[in-house]
Scaffold this motif. Structure first.
Motif, PDB file in Angstrom:
ATOM      1  N   ALA A  22       0.835  -1.204   0.000  1.00  0.00           N
ATOM      2  CA  ALA A  22       0.000   0.000   0.000  1.00  0.00           C
ATOM      3  C   ALA A  22       0.868   1.251   0.000  1.00  0.00           C
ATOM      4  N   ASP A  23       2.008   1.194   0.689  1.00  0.00           N
ATOM      5  CA  ASP A  23       2.929   2.332   0.686  1.00  0.00           C
ATOM      6  C   ASP A  23       3.635   2.473  -0.655  1.00  0.00           C
ATOM      7  N   LEU A  24       3.945   1.362  -1.298  1.00  0.00           N
ATOM      8  CA  LEU A  24       4.633   1.412  -2.594  1.00  0.00           C
ATOM      9  C   LEU A  24       3.685   1.831  -3.703  1.00  0.00           C
ATOM     10  N   GLY A  25       2.525   1.200  -3.793  1.00  0.00           N
ATOM     11  CA  GLY A  25       1.598   1.479  -4.883  1.00  0.00           C
ATOM     12  C   GLY A  25       0.713   2.687  -4.647  1.00  0.00           C
ATOM     13  N   GLY A  26      -0.137   2.587  -3.641  1.00  0.00           N
ATOM     14  CA  GLY A  26      -1.058   3.673  -3.369  1.00  0.00           C
ATOM     15  C   GLY A  26      -0.392   4.909  -2.823  1.00  0.00           C
ATOM     16  N   GLY A  27       0.777   4.761  -2.208  1.00  0.00           N
ATOM     17  CA  GLY A  27       1.502   5.890  -1.648  1.00  0.00           C
ATOM     18  C   GLY A  27       2.528   6.443  -2.607  1.00  0.00           C
ATOM     19  N   PHE A  28       3.698   5.782  -2.673  1.00  0.00           N
ATOM     20  CA  PHE A  28       4.781   6.275  -3.515  1.00  0.00           C
ATOM     21  C   PHE A  28       4.365   6.368  -4.980  1.00  0.00           C
ATOM     22  N   GLY A  29       3.815   5.281  -5.519  1.00  0.00           N
ATOM     23  CA  GLY A  29       3.466   5.265  -6.933  1.00  0.00           C
ATOM     24  C   GLY A  29       2.493   6.361  -7.306  1.00  0.00           C
TER      25      GLY A  29
END
Length: 291
Positions: free
Chosen positions: A156-163
């Motif tokens: 969730a941090d990689l996709g919805g957040g950072f990405g």
């Protein structure tokens, strides 16, 4: 652009339809179907409704790996769900996944048919159904599940957040990009330290933990996600890169990455998959110069 200054949240939040960048048309604060449409059904017991995003290709990689092992019952039909067109909000899709997210699967070999949604749940369901890619010994099984559930929370941090803020948000704001870049790099460090001591994520066996984590962190480490490899200095995570390269080289992974894909070179896309021969037909089309 720089971060907006002085934003004060209102007492009551209201929905602005245009908020959300390129996903503004599909993001909404309510659930349920927006239109009536029955999902197509193919000839195989396993019906997958998905898109070739990191979450989607976890499942197609798993299915192709099962077929490579000789599990004929893992044959499947993969139907493309175009989320940018809102197809995940059809009445048929909502019946399979009330959360309206890909991937979603229907196992018609059971009576009544079994719906399975959330990518981690689908991986676990298939591993247990076919007795593959999940160790049976207690400690090894638990370690694989530790990492499977780790990635379900972490991405969730990689996709919805950072990405989202790095690649998709309509404006570049430093605070969220810094916040999520820091967390993604911490997660890469977690993986790198773990892989310094073992060949695969959960030990010496290739498991559903690898299949779940590779489409996110493996592709990130290979510079194939969000065009962010240089920004995140992914080359520093040498153990993750080594692991990602080994997964990427697997034939079943190559096939799984093609299914329901709408990005990249046309030769890398197999928008629907209904039989193993579809890959060969795609290769023949490539050799003949078609798309």
């Amino acid at each position: 652009m720089t971060d907006p200054a002085g934003y004060t949240p209102p007492k009551v939040w209201t929905w602005e339809r245009e908020n959300g960048g390129q996903f503004a048309r599909i993001n909404r604060p309510i659930a349920g179907a927006t239109h009536e449409k029955v999902l197509p059904v193919g000839k195989h017991p396993l019906q997958l409704y998905s898109l070739g995003t990191p979450n989607g290709i976890k499942v197609t990689i798993m299915l192709e790996e099962l077929l490579a092992l000789g599990h004929a019952g893992a044959e499947y039909d993969a139907w493309l769900i175009n989320i940018l067109e809102g197809e995940q909000f059809s009445s048929g899709f909502v019946e399979v996944n009330p959360n309206s997210k890909i991937p979603a699967m229907l196992d018609r070999s059971t009576e009544p048919p079994t719906r399975v949604f959330e990518s981690g749940s689908i991986l676990l369901y298939l591993a247990e159904k076919f007795g593959a890619f999940l160790p049976t010994e207690h400690h090894k099984r638990t370690e694989a599940l530790n990492w499977l559930f780790w990635h379900m929370g972490a991405t969730a941090d990689l996709g919805g957040g950072f990405g989202h803020f790095y690649a998709y948000a309509p404006e570049k704001w430093q605070y969220p990009i810094d916040r999520y870049a820091m967390e993604v790099k911490r997660q890469l460090d977690v993986l790198d330290r773990n892989l310094a001591e073992r060949e695969f994520i959960a030990g010496d066996e290739y498991t559903i933990a690898d299949m779940g984590i590779y489409p996110w962190y493996g592709e990130l480490a290979l510079g194939q996600l969000y065009d962010a490899g240089e920004f995140l200095s992914v080359h520093e995570y040498r153990n993750v890169v080594r692991w990602a390269e080994s997964i990427h080289a697997r034939e079943a992974v190559r096939r799984g990455r093609m299914v329901n894909r709408m990005r990249g070179e046309p030769s890398e896309q197999l928008r629907e998959r209904h039989d193993a021969s579809d890959f060969e037909l795609r290769t023949e089309d490539k050799l003949q110069g078609g798309e």
